[in-house]
Design an enzyme around this catalytic site. Structure first.
Site, mmCIF file in Angstrom:
data_model
loop_
_atom_site.group_PDB
_atom_site.id
_atom_site.type_symbol
_atom_site.label_atom_id
_atom_site.label_comp_id
_atom_site.label_asym_id
_atom_site.label_seq_id
_atom_site.Cartn_x
_atom_site.Cartn_y
_atom_site.Cartn_z
ATOM 1 N N ASP A 120 0.823 -1.202 0.000
ATOM 2 C CA ASP A 120 0.000 0.000 0.000
ATOM 3 C C ASP A 120 0.858 1.253 0.000
ATOM 4 O OD1 ASP A 120 0.798 -0.823 2.514
ATOM 5 O OD2 ASP A 120 -0.819 0.200 3.555
ATOM 6 N N TYR A 184 9.663 -9.239 4.297
ATOM 7 C CA TYR A 184 9.514 -7.830 4.624
ATOM 8 C C TYR A 184 10.424 -7.482 5.800
ATOM 9 C CZ TYR A 184 5.352 -7.180 1.686
ATOM 10 O OH TYR A 184 4.495 -7.084 0.635
#
Length: 355
Positions: A120, A184
């Site tokens: 996002d 991540y």
């Protein structure tokens, strides 16, 4: 059914005609344009593409390419995450910029890019992955990887997106669905009372906390709760497609390790950093930011390990305390892994040019 004029592309959605320029067609193509045409439908892209009837070798060879890109999410509100967005909103995603840059290479086929991870707005990437098909005109040979990297980066101009690698892959390779895992990293800077204490190269690239220390031992204990197969309903944000996706995910890695500033060798002030690392085949919407925020809350003493376990067991997205959500600026997509065999392109996979 009446066909549109030869040499035109008809958009299935709105019916607008986009005449091809004379310079974009070879003499042989122009001759066929004026005589006979065929209509082919590409269902996936919702386009009707009008192709001149040329010998097969003049249509060029379609090649599938895998790109690796790095990205610093700009502070401009005009960029909205990775995925393609509505231009009527005045905002673009990374996918929009990449497809526009590739379209400047003038391929025969409509450009459709598939990206491995749909992060996002505000999230960065050390290495994201994408694939697209590129068919060149007049039987031109496919680009080399280096040529493609240079051409796309040139067309990206000043956008904070860079292609680092390009190589040809098999036609059945898919950047998203072929991925084995995604890693991540969440960067945290400690002892940062105000943002100007950070080096410029770390601005908007980490989460600065006022605390000089966190209870790392408790954070390790809390991170261990995430490892394995669990229902992560409490760690996903509400989204339009949440009813279609299983909340059960398998985390291979969830750990904390010491980090450093990007300018640690040269900056006049020593700032301690921590890195939270998460690896799984896939993640839920905002799952990593919610897990990172929960671990920091444990390290700050705002949340106990027992309370974190109860939060997981609640399996309720609305049970997550919104005030502990980690901001997007500290999150990086670090790596996307694939089977080596899925990336290997063989010359034997090339289509025959004989009629």
């Amino acid at each position: 059914m009446s066909l549109p004029a030869a040499g035109c592309r008809l958009n299935r959605a709105d019916g607008d005609r986009c005449p091809l320029t004379r310079s974009s067609l070879s003499p042989l193509s122009r001759w066929h344009r004026d005589t006979k045409c065929e209509l082919s439908e590409r269902q996936a892209d919702y386009y009707y593409t009008l192709l001149p009837l040329l010998p097969r070798q003049e249509r060029g060879v379609a090649a599938r390419w895998r790109l690796k890109e790095e990205r610093r999410a700009p502070t401009s509100p005009k960029l909205r995450g990775v995925m393609k967005t509505s231009h009527s909103l005045g905002k673009k995603g990374v996918q929009d910029h990449l497809q526009e840059a590739i379209s400047h290479l003038k391929p025969l086929n409509p450009v459709s890019l598939s990206i491995s991870s749909r992060t996002d707005a505000g999230v960065h990437a050390f290495s994201n992955s994408a694939h697209f098909d590129l068919q060149r005109t007049n039987n031109k040979q496919p680009f080399t990887g280096d040529m493609l990297v240079q051409a796309i980066n040139f067309n990206l101009k000043t956008e904070q997106i860079r292609i680092t690698h390009a190589h040809r892959v098999p036609d059945d390779f898919h950047a998203r669905f072929s991925a084995l895992s995604r890693t991540y990293i969440y960067r945290i800077a400690l002892g940062v009372s105000w943002a100007t204490m950070l080096p410029l190269v770390d601005q908007d690239l980490c989460w600065g906390l006022r605390q000089t220390e966190l209870d790392v031992r408790a954070m390790h204990e809390a991170a261990a709760l995430f490892v394995g197969t669990h229902d992560f309903s409490s760690f996903r944000a509400v989204s339009n497609d949440m009813s279609f996706k299983s909340p059960v995910k398998t985390l291979e890695v969830a750990c904390i390790q010491p980090g450093s500033s990007f300018a640690h060798k040269y900056f006049h002030r020593k700032i301690p950093f921590l890195e939270l690392i998460f690896r799984s085949r896939s993640f839920l919407y905002k799952q990593v930011r919610r897990m990172a925020g929960a671990l920091v809350a444990v390290g700050q003493g705002k949340l106990s390990v027992r309370q974190l376990k109860e939060l997981m067991e609640a399996r309720d997205s609305l049970a997550y305390p919104q005030q502990i959500l980690a901001p997007a600026r500290g999150l990086f997509l670090a790596k996307v892994d694939y089977r080596e065999a899925d990336l290997q392109f063989s010359q034997q996979q090339l289509p025959s040019t004989e009629d």
